[in-house]
Design a protein around this motif. Structure first.
Motif, short mmCIF file in Angstrom:
data_model
loop_
_atom_site.label_atom_id
_atom_site.label_comp_id
_atom_site.label_asym_id
_atom_site.label_seq_id
_atom_site.Cartn_x
_atom_site.Cartn_y
_atom_site.Cartn_z
N SER A 291 -9.57 15.58 92.30
CA SER A 291 -8.63 16.63 91.89
C SER A 291 -8.39 16.64 90.39
CB SER A 291 -7.29 16.44 92.62
OG SER A 291 -6.71 15.19 92.27
N ALA A 292 -8.83 15.59 89.70
CA ALA A 292 -8.64 15.53 88.25
C ALA A 292 -9.86 16.11 87.55
CB ALA A 292 -8.43 14.08 87.81
N PRO A 293 -9.65 16.89 86.50
CA PRO A 293 -10.80 17.45 85.79
C PRO A 293 -11.58 16.38 85.06
CG PRO A 293 -8.75 17.92 84.61
CD PRO A 293 -8.37 17.29 85.91
N THR A 294 -12.89 16.53 85.02
CA THR A 294 -13.72 15.61 84.25
C THR A 294 -13.64 15.96 82.78
OG1 THR A 294 -15.65 17.02 84.46
CG2 THR A 294 -15.30 15.39 86.20
N ASP A 295 -14.00 15.01 81.93
CA ASP A 295 -13.95 15.28 80.50
C ASP A 295 -14.85 16.44 80.13
OD1 ASP A 295 -12.20 13.21 80.20
OD2 ASP A 295 -13.72 11.72 79.63
N ALA A 296 -16.05 16.47 80.75
CA ALA A 296 -17.00 17.52 80.40
C ALA A 296 -16.54 18.88 80.88
CB ALA A 296 -18.37 17.19 81.00
N GLY A 297 -15.88 18.90 82.05
CA GLY A 297 -15.50 20.18 82.62
C GLY A 297 -14.04 20.54 82.45
N GLU A 298 -13.29 19.71 81.72
CA GLU A 298 -11.86 19.96 81.58
C GLU A 298 -11.62 21.31 80.93
OE1 GLU A 298 -7.79 17.75 80.08
OE2 GLU A 298 -9.74 16.91 79.56
N GLY A 299 -10.90 22.16 81.62
CA GLY A 299 -10.59 23.49 81.10
C GLY A 299 -11.70 24.49 81.27
N ALA A 300 -12.90 24.03 81.64
CA ALA A 300 -14.03 24.95 81.73
C ALA A 300 -13.87 25.94 82.87
CB ALA A 300 -15.34 24.18 81.89
N PRO B 174 -19.36 8.19 107.01
CA PRO B 174 -19.51 8.40 105.56
C PRO B 174 -18.50 9.41 105.03
CG PRO B 174 -21.17 9.66 106.73
CD PRO B 174 -20.41 8.89 107.78
N TRP B 175 -17.22 9.12 105.20
CA TRP B 175 -16.20 10.04 104.71
C TRP B 175 -16.13 9.99 103.19
CZ3 TRP B 175 -13.02 7.14 108.72
CH2 TRP B 175 -13.18 7.72 109.97
N THR B 176 -15.96 11.15 102.61
CA THR B 176 -15.84 11.21 101.15
C THR B 176 -14.85 12.29 100.78
OG1 THR B 176 -17.67 12.80 100.99
CG2 THR B 176 -18.21 10.46 100.74
N GLY B 177 -14.33 12.17 99.56
CA GLY B 177 -13.55 13.24 98.96
C GLY B 177 -12.24 13.53 99.68
N VAL B 178 -11.71 14.72 99.37
CA VAL B 178 -10.42 15.14 99.90
C VAL B 178 -10.45 15.22 101.42
CG1 VAL B 178 -8.78 17.04 99.95
CG2 VAL B 178 -9.80 16.36 97.80
N ALA B 179 -11.52 15.81 101.96
CA ALA B 179 -11.61 15.99 103.41
C ALA B 179 -11.67 14.65 104.13
CB ALA B 179 -12.83 16.83 103.76
N GLY B 180 -12.15 13.61 103.46
CA GLY B 180 -12.29 12.31 104.09
C GLY B 180 -10.97 11.74 104.57
N VAL B 181 -9.89 11.96 103.84
CA VAL B 181 -8.57 11.47 104.24
C VAL B 181 -8.16 12.11 105.56
CG1 VAL B 181 -6.12 11.36 103.62
CG2 VAL B 181 -7.87 10.99 101.87
N ASP B 182 -8.31 13.43 105.65
CA ASP B 182 -7.96 14.14 106.88
C ASP B 182 -8.80 13.66 108.05
OD1 ASP B 182 -6.26 15.54 105.31
OD2 ASP B 182 -7.13 17.51 105.66
N GLU B 183 -10.11 13.56 107.84
CA GLU B 183 -11.01 13.16 108.92
C GLU B 183 -10.68 11.75 109.41
OE1 GLU B 183 -14.94 13.61 107.45
OE2 GLU B 183 -14.72 15.76 107.10
N CYS B 184 -10.39 10.87 108.48
CA CYS B 184 -10.06 9.49 108.84
C CYS B 184 -8.78 9.45 109.68
CB CYS B 184 -9.91 8.65 107.58
SG CYS B 184 -9.56 6.90 107.90
N LEU B 185 -7.76 10.18 109.25
CA LEU B 185 -6.49 10.16 109.97
C LEU B 185 -6.62 10.75 111.37
CD1 LEU B 185 -4.01 11.18 107.12
CD2 LEU B 185 -4.27 8.93 108.17
N ARG B 186 -7.37 11.84 111.49
CA ARG B 186 -7.56 12.43 112.83
C ARG B 186 -8.31 11.46 113.74
NH1 ARG B 186 -8.57 17.34 109.93
NH2 ARG B 186 -10.81 16.95 110.06
N THR B 187 -9.31 10.79 113.18
CA THR B 187 -10.07 9.84 113.99
C THR B 187 -9.20 8.67 114.43
OG1 THR B 187 -12.10 10.42 112.80
CG2 THR B 187 -12.12 8.35 114.03
N ASP C 58 -8.18 7.12 96.42
CA ASP C 58 -8.59 7.06 95.02
C ASP C 58 -9.61 8.15 94.72
OD1 ASP C 58 -6.96 4.92 94.49
OD2 ASP C 58 -8.51 3.41 94.83
N GLU C 59 -10.55 8.34 95.65
CA GLU C 59 -11.57 9.38 95.45
C GLU C 59 -10.93 10.76 95.45
OE1 GLU C 59 -15.83 10.82 97.35
OE2 GLU C 59 -14.91 8.94 97.99
N ARG C 60 -9.94 10.93 96.31
CA ARG C 60 -9.23 12.22 96.35
C ARG C 60 -8.56 12.50 95.01
NH1 ARG C 60 -4.16 14.05 96.96
NH2 ARG C 60 -3.84 15.94 98.18
#
Length: 338
Positions: A132-141, A31-44, A126-128
């Motif tokens: 890394s992109a700000p959401t509309d609600a939290g942009e600049g917050a 169940p890899w997710t997010g930024v760390a998922g790319v690293d974990e997948c490549l190491r595996t 895509d998830e990464r």
């Protein structure tokens, strides 16, 4: 016994290589997710395929090289392998790049693993990007929340937009660039990490993370050291040193002596780095690696050149400070660090 295990057992009676390849696929169903998922997948993938792999994803601005234990960016201008007989290719979905491995095209296990990983990496990348992109609600917050000049009312409003409570404990990450991050960056990034602090103290946490970032290294041969530096590990003294450091104001004689002994990737530089990062001559020798008696003889010569002992407590502290000052000197003025 589940269905896949039964299937593998039946296939093994006919074709052991195919059974091994099928077992390897189980290692990729994580169940890899997010930024760390790319690293974990490549190491595996590197571990299962038994070879170094490279991810070339220009659409995402990523060129990574992975072994079973680490993932590193491929520096701009460095050699990147191209698809060919010695580097079989597995294209990523959507045409955003490809995955390369070193080895034989006919290696069934490695081919199956890289092909499966190439399918998984598309969504992970895509998830990464989304993470890394700000959401509309939290942009600049978050920028407001870490701004020491923001009013208490504005900071509380920013925390509400981020769905954070003032008393909630958080850790901030600083990577080269102007934006703070609550999410852990990729393992191969240079990262400064704040102490855990309540959300109401995010300006302090952001300052800690940025100062810790200035103490990071690239981890390459000519810049050895930690890519991730945690404020809680280095302490307030080094963070204060990072905050007040101005290159050229008064160059430390110890840094001059350190440079005179040898470059970081020279035998002398590697020996001093190992001594700084370990607790005994024996453990330093194992890291280099050389026989500990060889390193002991080398250290005596290095101490004569430096002008102080690197094995006594006071001299060890002096060496550590010289390394820290040299790192601050190297990083001074680098875009995204200041």
């Amino acid at each position: 016994m589940d269905a896949l295990t039964r299937l593998v057992a039946r296939i093994a009676d006919v074709d052991q290589e195919a059974a091994d390849a099928l077992r390897a696929l189980e290692g990729l169903d994580s169940p890899w997710t997010g930024v760390a998922g790319v690293d974990e997948c490549l190491r595996t993938v590197a571990s299962l395929a038994g070879s170094v792999v490279e991810l070339h994803a220009p659409a995402h601005g990523l060129w990574l090289r992975a072994s079973a234990t680490r993932v590193d960016p491929i520096p701009v201008g460095a050699e990147r392998h191209t698809p060919g007989p010695e580097h079989p290719l597995a294209p990523l979905e959507g045409g955003v790049g490809f995955l390369l491995r070193r080895g034989d095209h006919d290696d069934l296990l490695a081919s199956v693993v890289t092909a499966r990983a190439a399918r998984l990496l598309g969504p992970l990348l895509d998830e990464r990007r989304r993470a890394s992109a700000p959401t509309d609600a939290g942009e600049g917050a978050l920028e407001v929340a870490v701004d020491p000049g923001a009013t208490p009312e504005d900071r509380l409003d920013a925390l509400r937009r981020l769905r954070l409570r003032p008393e909630q404990t958080l850790v901030l990450h600083a990577v080269p660039g102007p934006r703070p991050s609550l999410a852990p960056p990729p393992a191969w990034s240079q990262v400064g990490v704040s102490r855990p602090r309540p959300a109401s103290e995010l300006p302090i946490a952001w300052n800690e993370a940025r100062m810790a970032l200035r103490l990071t290294a690239t981890g390459e041969a000519d810049d050895p050291g930690e890519r991730w530096v945690r404020a809680g590990d280095v302490g307030s003294g080094l963070l204060a040193l990072a905050a007040g450091f101005v290159a050229g104001a008064m160059r430390s004689r110890d840094v001059v002596a350190l440079d005179a002994v040898g470059a970081p990737d020279s035998p002398a530089g590697r020996a001093l780095t190992a001594i700084s990062e370990t607790t005994t001559i024996r453990s330093a020798a194992e890291r280099i690696p050389v026989h500990h008696s060889t390193l002991q003889r080398q250290v005596k010569g290095l101490e004569r050149e430096l002008g102080w002992s690197v094995t006594e407590p006071a001299g060890r502290l002096r060496l550590d400070l010289a390394f820290a000052l040299r790192r601050l000197e190297r990083n001074y003025g680098r875009p995204g660090l200041y």
